[in-house]
Each structure stands twice: as C-alpha cells, then as structure tokens.
Design an enzyme around this catalytic site. Structure first.
Site, PDB file in Angstrom:
ATOM      1  N   ASN A 135      19.377  27.950 -19.626  1.00 61.42           N
ATOM      2  CA  ASN A 135      19.137  28.263 -21.036  1.00 61.42           C
ATOM      3  C   ASN A 135      17.763  28.894 -21.241  1.00 61.42           C
ATOM      4  O   ASN A 135      17.604  29.855 -21.994  1.00 61.42           O
ATOM      5  CB  ASN A 135      19.236  26.994 -21.886  1.00 61.42           C
ATOM      6  CG  ASN A 135      20.658  26.517 -22.073  1.00 61.42           C
ATOM      7  OD1 ASN A 135      21.609  27.230 -21.784  1.00 61.42           O
ATOM      8  ND2 ASN A 135      20.806  25.295 -22.551  1.00 61.42           N
ATOM      9  N   HIS A 141      33.963  39.173 -33.238  1.00 60.77           N
ATOM     10  CA  HIS A 141      33.800  37.845 -32.648  1.00 60.77           C
ATOM     11  C   HIS A 141      34.975  36.941 -33.006  1.00 60.77           C
ATOM     12  O   HIS A 141      35.043  35.793 -32.562  1.00 60.77           O
ATOM     13  CB  HIS A 141      32.479  37.249 -33.160  1.00 60.77           C
ATOM     14  CG  HIS A 141      32.039  36.007 -32.468  1.00 60.77           C
ATOM     15  ND1 HIS A 141      31.995  34.774 -33.102  1.00 60.77           N
ATOM     16  CD2 HIS A 141      31.614  35.785 -31.203  1.00 60.77           C
ATOM     17  CE1 HIS A 141      31.556  33.866 -32.261  1.00 60.77           C
ATOM     18  NE2 HIS A 141      31.318  34.441 -31.101  1.00 60.77           N
TER      19      HIS A 141
END
Length: 663
Positions: A43, A431
């Site tokens: 991350n 999306h």
C-alpha cells in the site's frame, strides 16, 4: 466559512496504519500477521507512486502562495505531516517485525535471518546457490562510468556497493548491483538442528560480493529503491485509445522519481552522490531499513509442519435459493437474488455467464469490465458466447490503474473471438459493475440483470466483501439497456442528457441529485420530529458537497452511521458532525461493498452499487447504484450493516455465521 475537511492523505495513512495494527495483533494467526505487513508495504509503495506526486506538487504551490487553498485540505504543513506519519509507521513496522513476529516465528522453529552478519552461515550455505542460480542475473553498473548510466527501474531493488581498490586505500568506487526480481526473495537454508532458516536474497548477494569484484575490497553495501510517478494523464487521450494506453503503460515505468528509499546507514556523501545521479530532490529521499520491498513477505516460506499459522479454511455457503435450481436465468425471472461475497460461493456469478453463453434462447449479452482476472472464466464464457452466435458487447475500461495491460490482453482476445469491444470514454472511466442478458422467448424477450458492488473478478472475489444483485425487474433492466446503449456511443454524458433514470442512480446523470434528495428527505423528517437515520458503507468519503450535506443532516438531528474503509475527509467530533459516527473495519477480508440505507420514516430504502463518494466517482466516472426492492433482500443488507456497526473487531465471524443461516 468553508466545509470542515480532514486531509485525504493523512486519512489514507491512518487506514494503512490500521492494516499495520493487524500485523501487531497477536490474536491474528502468525503468517496472516506477516501478510498484513506485506499489504502495508505494498500500500505504501502505491501511495508514493500515485499520491505523493500530487502532495509534492501542491506543496510547492503552497510554498509560494499559502492561500492557494484546496478541496483536499492541504496546507503548507501537510507534506511534513505526511512524511512524519510515514516515518512513525515505518519505525513501528520494524518494531512489530523484529520485536514481535520474528520471536514468534522462532518459537515455532522458524528463524528469519535479519540484520545479521552474512559472513557466517549465510555465506557458507548459499555459496552453491549463488554460483549456480544468482550470478547469472547480476548486472553491476559502475556509477563513475560515463558511457553506461544506470536507470533504476521502478520499485526494483539494488545494492549500492562501496569498493576500495587494492593498494589504494584512499580511493572509493561506487557500484550498483541489482537484486534480481526474477528470483525468489527468500532462500531456505539446510538445517540439522531442526530449525527452518530463511535468508533474504539480498544477503546471499552481500555475502559473495567479493566474488564479483576481484581486486577490490568491499567496504560496505546498502540497499536502495527508487519509486517512480505512476500517474498517467488519461484525460489527454485522443484517437486510438488502445494504442495510446499501451504507450502510456510503457511510459509509466519511466516516470519521474517520487521517492529514493535508502538504508539509513548509507553514508551521507554517498546519498548525495546518488541523489545527483538519479535527479532526486531532498524531500523525496526517505530513510528506511536494511531491506526494502517487504511486500515480498507475503511469499515468506512456511514449513509444512507449522500449525494454526493461517486463517482456518472457510467452507463457503451456498445461496439457498440458487442451490435449488438448475437454471439461474429462469430463477432470476421469478425472484431477485442477492449474493454476499466472499461468504457465499462465486459459482452463482459464473453460472450466470456460463448459462448465458450456452442457452439457445439468449440473443444478446452486455457487460462492463473494470478489473478482469488474469485467468478469467467470465471472459472465457463471453468468448464462447460469441462463438456460439450470440451478440456479445463488452465495455472494457482500459484505464483501470495497474490493470491496463491485463485488460488490453483480454480485450484483444475477446475481439478476435467476435465479441464487440467498446473501449473507454475519453476523459472518463466506467467503474460500474453491470451485466445484462436478453433472451428471446417466442415473440417476447426476458431480461436478466446483474449489478454488483465489486468487479467481475473471481480472483479478488475470494477476499473482497461485496454484494451481487440478480434481477429481472422491468424498470431496472430497461434502464440498464439504456445505459449500455449510451456506453456504446462513447460520447460525453452531456450529449445524452435526455436519458432519464428513475430506478438506477447513475453518476454523470442523476446520482448526486438523487443522493442529495434522499438526505434532504431525512433532514425534513428529522425537523418534523419523525424517525430519521442514514447508514452508509463505502470505501472512500472525500467529495466536499456530499460531506457538507451530511453535516447539514447531522445538525438537523439525523442519526448517521458510516463505515468508511479507507479515506474519510469528514471531520468527527465537531459541532457539524455531532450526530455522525464513522468507523473503519480492517479484518481478514477487504471491505469493498457500497451500501446506502435511508430511514424514510420507517419505510427504509436500500441501495447498493459501485460508487464511493469521491470527486472522481461522482463527476469523472460512470457509476451505478441500484435500489434493492425485495423486502427479504433489503433485510439481509440491513442485518449485515447492523452487525458491522455493532462490532468493528469481529464482524467477519458474525457475518459468516449470519450468511450460513440465511434461509
């Protein structure tokens, strides 16, 4: 007075810190704790590739004009706050790894050789492996060689080696040696004492540097890693989008540096030399430990004898409705179906596409694909459908960050099979997670729709929590058909502003207006003394207008409960948010679902879909949320959200039990 906002980057870092805390939680199985360390590291790498360029750029603007302002709550102090928080987390990362996890490993008979002298057992036990496996991959680059310059690859690992020529102790030569990504990061050493020893590939190379540089004494070696900007300006794409995205993918690996991560023991003169070589600014140099890319800890070898080191295997529940039928498409015509992932089997979604591919009455299939599995069974079903003579139209989002290459590969493969491929709309991402199957029955058609909160990706479905709705509701499926007709146009939404969606909430068309109206209704009910509450579960909350509307509802007395996994720019604990509770859940699975529940004076309305409340989702993407009309399915979503709101620590187990008992 502006809307109170919390900085999005500091909020995201607090989310990643929550991931790190899972690694430090001794209640979590040992190798799962190591996996959380890996996730934290991965991350953080993405943060430096994607967000840090924006933080650095805006900071430089604010240095010149502190009043420039930003919807992201950036101030001249933000960069320093971000760097301080990252440094604090990295220190705690090291403490968890060396002070907690490594001792726990040793108790289980596993020794990770870490920060130790490599001239002993490491050198002895890795010599043959070094000579027969590692040596072929090493490509030393002398930094004083003007003819051959080093261009560090993004997030690749290197050792900076300081050499002293024999007979000239005052001289120093600097060489960069690659740590090959093609080899396993960890090497297991033979042990006669029953200990399962693991050594870093880095240390196996360190132990044999003298072999590479005869005539020199190895003075020192330190690890470095350069992270490059991964942002691609997709809004500038014109013409052949497939070709241009492929070009941008190649260019991304050549992006400007955003971080030089280096071993904190690296001498300052050498660091400055490297910074000049790689054109790295002072605020882009980050001290770290002896080892980088600790996301590789996800691949730490585990002895077969180790017990209880992983989460226990979960037997996924069948959906009780679909388990009783041989034909999903027929069942959908009779009733809506709701699947809860990963608690229930993904087979139901695969069956939907497989049946559509083989059913002789199915004439048309429409799908939006955002992130496709690398070995996608769904894409294979669509290929079979096209070869079976069906009209298959697939909208492939080529701009899904870090999945562009895989999406391109599958789009070409599907196109070769006869699938009609629609590529991205310029300046906008699609999306939405939607699919529509049209089946001819005599002179009539029946429509089967699928709307999900997550991608049609059977790989991520194993550890992402999502909800999938199957419906034949006439209003919903007809509006889905309108949406697919629009997507095929590849025009901006303004050119299709005549489209009217009564059931679906579609970003760019009616989503923000509908969400605003739903909140306004709760505000009106609260002011009238009626029951009023809002429960929202999303991944990210950043869009200023929606946050302002939530503050307004809170001040009117609406009770608001929010589960926000990652970024939350809403400021808790102030007058405007006195009736808002925000929690974050990080556990075995990645919380990914988006669910919206509005009280409506006791007549609750429930929505689910793909949209977070961020600028990009609401204004620069096509997103779809759908109302859940079936009372029983509404209740399932309300129960699951209630379980998570009641317990942010062990909600996974509670939901697992709940889903198993759905009848």
């Amino acid at each position: 007075m502006g809307v109170p906002l919390y900085n999005r980057d500091l909020s995201w870092l607090s989310f990643n810190y929550r991931v790190l805390k899972m690694a430090g939680d001794e209640r979590v199985p040992l190798y799962e704790r190591i996996r959380f360390l890996s996730i934290f590291s991965s991350n953080l790498d993405e943060f430096f590739r994607v967000r840090m360029p924006a933080v650095l750029a805006i900071n430089r603007v604010l240095e010149k004009d502190p009043d420039a302002g930003s919807d992201e709550a950036l101030t001249p102090d933000t960069l320093q706050q971000v760097l301080q928080e990252i440094n604090r987390q990295q220190v705690e990362y090291g403490q968890i790894l060396t002070g907690s996890i490594m001792p726990a490993l040793l108790k289980q008979g596993v020794e990770l050789i870490y920060n130790q002298d490599v001239q002993g057992i490491v050198k002895t036990c890795t010599r043959n492996y070094f000579l027969t496996n590692i040596l072929a991959y090493l490509q030393p680059v002398w930094l004083n060689n003007q003819e051959k310059k080093l261009f560090p690859e993004n997030n690749a690992l290197y050792l900076v080696v300081t050499l002293i020529p024999e007979g000239n102790a005052s001289e120093r030569e600097y060489v960069v040696v690659n740590i090959p990504a093609a080899l396993n990061r960890f090497i297991t050493l033979p042990g006669e004492d029953g200990v399962f020893r693991i050594v870093f590939l880095d240390d196996a190379i360190r132990a044999h540097l003298a072999y590479i540089f005869p005539g020199y004494a190895v003075h020192s070696s330190h690890s470095i890693k350069l992270t490059r900007n991964a942002e691609m300006d997709m809004d500038e794409i014109k013409g052949d989008i497939l070709e241009e995205v492929e070009t941008l993918i190649r260019k991304r690996e050549l992006g400007v540096p955003t971080r030089l991560l280096y071993d904190a023991a690296l001498p300052t003169p050498v660091l400055h030399f490297l910074a000049a070589q790689f054109d790295v600014a002072t605020d882009e140099m980050i001290p770290g430990g002896r080892y980088h890319n600790l996301k590789d800890l996800a691949d730490l070898p585990m002895p077969a004898t180790l017990k209880d080191a992983l989460y226990p295997r979960v037997a996924l529940a069948q959906n009780p409705t679909t388990a009783k039928t041989d034909y999903m498409l027929d069942l959908i015509q009779q009733e809506d179906i709701l699947i809860h992932l990963p608690y229930q089997q993904y087979d139901h979604i695969l069956r939907f596409f497989n049946e559509a591919a083989i059913d002789g009455d199915v004439q048309e299939i429409y799908v939006t694909l955002y992130r496709i599995a690398s070995s996608s069974q769904i894409a294979q079903a669509l290929i079979s459908a096209a070869r079976n003579g069906k009209q298959v139209t697939v909208f492939v989002e080529l701009k899904a960050r870090f999945d562009e290459a895989n999406n391109i590969r599958w789009s070409k493969k599907m196109k070769e099979a006869g699938v009609k491929i629609i590529y991205s709309i310029p300046g906008m991402k699609v999306h939405a997670k939607t699919a529509l199957v049209k089946r001819r029955r005599g002179y009539q058609w029946d429509y089967s729709g699928l709307i999900a909160t997550g991608n049609f990706n059977e790989s991520t479905a194993r550890f992402y929590t999502d909800h999938v709705l199957f419906t034949a509701h006439t209003g919903i499926t007809r509006e889905m058909e309108l949406l697919f007709l629009y997507l095929q146009s590849r025009e901006q939404p303004t050119a299709y502003n005549f489209l009217h969606f009564e059931h679906l909430l579609v970003a760019q068309f009616n989503m923000t207006d509908r969400f605003t109206a739903l909140i306004d209704r709760e505000i009106a009910h609260a002011r009238e003394g009626k029951q009023a509450f809002i429960h929202i579960k999303i991944n990210n909350l950043q869009e200023k207008t929606m946050i302002a509307k939530l503050y307004e509802a809170s001040e009117a007395g609406v009770q608001i409960n929010m589960i926000v996994r990652s970024i939350s720019c809403l400021v808790p604990g102030i007058a405007e948010s006195k009736n808002i509770r925000v929690i974050r859940i990080v556990d075995r699975y990645l919380e990914h679902a988006r669910v919206f529940i509005f009280c409506n004076n006791g007549q609750e309305e429930v929505y689910m879909g793909s949209a977070d409340w961020m600028n990009r989702n609401l204004y620069r993407r096509i997103e779809v949320c759908v109302p859940v009309y079936a009372p029983a399915l509404q209740q399932q979503l309300k129960d699951i959200i209630a379980l998570q709101l009641a317990d942010s620590s062990n909600a996974q187990n509670a939901i697992q039990s709940y889903v198993r008992n759905i009848v």
